[in-house]
Design an enzyme around this catalytic site. Structure first.
Site, short mmCIF file in Angstrom:
data_model
loop_
_atom_site.label_atom_id
_atom_site.label_comp_id
_atom_site.label_asym_id
_atom_site.label_seq_id
_atom_site.Cartn_x
_atom_site.Cartn_y
_atom_site.Cartn_z
N ARG A 126 0.83 -1.19 0.00
CA ARG A 126 0.00 0.00 0.00
C ARG A 126 0.87 1.25 0.00
O ARG A 126 1.96 1.26 0.56
CB ARG A 126 -0.89 0.02 1.24
CG ARG A 126 -1.75 -1.21 1.43
CD ARG A 126 -2.43 -1.17 2.77
NE ARG A 126 -3.19 -2.38 3.05
CZ ARG A 126 -3.84 -2.60 4.18
NH1 ARG A 126 -3.82 -1.69 5.15
NH2 ARG A 126 -4.50 -3.73 4.35
N ASP A 174 0.14 5.45 1.01
CA ASP A 174 -0.86 6.29 1.66
C ASP A 174 -1.31 7.42 0.74
O ASP A 174 -0.71 7.68 -0.31
CB ASP A 174 -0.29 6.88 2.95
CG ASP A 174 -0.11 5.83 4.03
OD1 ASP A 174 -0.81 4.80 3.99
OD2 ASP A 174 0.74 6.04 4.91
N TYR A 233 12.60 3.06 -1.56
CA TYR A 233 11.79 4.28 -1.45
C TYR A 233 12.70 5.49 -1.59
O TYR A 233 13.85 5.48 -1.13
CB TYR A 233 11.09 4.35 -0.10
CG TYR A 233 9.84 3.52 0.00
CD1 TYR A 233 8.60 4.04 -0.39
CD2 TYR A 233 9.88 2.23 0.50
CE1 TYR A 233 7.44 3.28 -0.28
CE2 TYR A 233 8.72 1.46 0.61
CZ TYR A 233 7.51 1.99 0.21
OH TYR A 233 6.37 1.24 0.31
N ARG A 237 8.91 7.87 6.32
CA ARG A 237 8.62 9.26 6.66
C ARG A 237 9.11 9.61 8.07
O ARG A 237 9.57 10.73 8.31
CB ARG A 237 7.13 9.52 6.51
CG ARG A 237 6.65 9.44 5.06
CD ARG A 237 5.13 9.34 4.96
NE ARG A 237 4.49 10.47 5.60
CZ ARG A 237 3.17 10.53 5.83
NH1 ARG A 237 2.39 9.52 5.48
NH2 ARG A 237 2.66 11.59 6.41
#
Length: 248
Positions: A51, A53, A111, A200
């Protein structure tokens, strides 16, 4: 049934994340709607590598689905792209064995996180970067990144709401490059898995280290205390990109 593996890119700004949600626009929902048109109403379930966000982007999200009938991989790419909105594109399409699974077959992911270092928020970057207008010593960040590499318990870096109990993950590489032309810091993390909001939270912690608000080796303490409140901040979703997903 033929199983297809697609690599897709999307601008997450106007999506409520990847996963299908009733009455909300999501990447999975857009893909499944397009495939339903191609099959004249038959439901096709899309499986993603993971997933993302709301507001998070992707250069290389991977999905798979089983499609009734025969179509070449190239024709599938063209057909799906013809039905995509402007903020999604299929970059690659291949036919795979039915044993392939976009989620369970993942070996590692990369990422990227972009931070705009300008003093004021750039209106043309606000949906595509995080923003940190404070002083930074990049050398401190580079030192701190070395402490991330390896196998660690990332409990302090998992947001509440995650359902995974085992918080141990392995980071294979963690880098930060300053792009002078764009006045941006570009972080990249490659690991065997990432917890909810983990990247994050890592970025927010690294920026505090670069700003001198944390000790340069504070990650070592945070691994030990296993306390989300100790890590505190979470960088905005706008700067995060799923760059690449790796399989055997």
């Amino acid at each position: 049934m033929t199983r297809y593996k697609l690599t897709i890119a999307y601008d997450g700004t106007k999506f409520h994340g990847f996963q299908r949600q009733n009455e909300l626009r999501t990447v999975q929902g857009v893909l499944e709607k397009a495939l339903s048109k191609m099959t004249k109403g038959k439901q096709i379930d899309v499986v993603g590598s993971g997933r993302t966000d709301a507001g998070v982007h992707a250069f290389g999200q991977v999905i798979h689905f089983d499609y009734p009938g025969e179509m070449s991989a190239e024709n599938m790419l063209r057909a799906v792209n013809s039905l995509m909105p402007l903020d999604v594109i299929v970059k690659d399409s291949v036919i795979v064995d039915e044993a392939f699974h976009a989620r369970f077959g993942v070996k590692k992911k990369t990422y990227q996180y972009r931070v705009d270092c300008g003093h004021y928020t750039d209106p043309f970057k606000r949906f595509y970067t995080g923003h940190y207008p404070y002083a930074l010593v990049v050398d401190k960040i580079q030192i701190a990144l070395k402490d991330l590499v390896g196998e660690h318990d990332f409990t302090s870096f998992a947001a509440s709401g995650g359902v995974i109990e085992n918080k141990v993950r392995t980071i294979y590489s963690a880098t930060c490059v300053y792009n002078k032309n764009n006045d941006e810091l570009v972080f990249e993390f490659t690991g065997n898995g990432f917890l909810y909001n983990m990247v994050r939270i890592l970025v927010a912690t690294l920026l505090e280290i670069g700003n001198g608000r944390r000790d340069v080796h504070d990650f070592l303490r945070l691994f030990e205390v296993k306390d989300r409140q100790e890590a505190r901040g979470t960088a905005p979703a706008s700067g995060l990109y799923l760059k690449e997903v790796f399989y055997e």
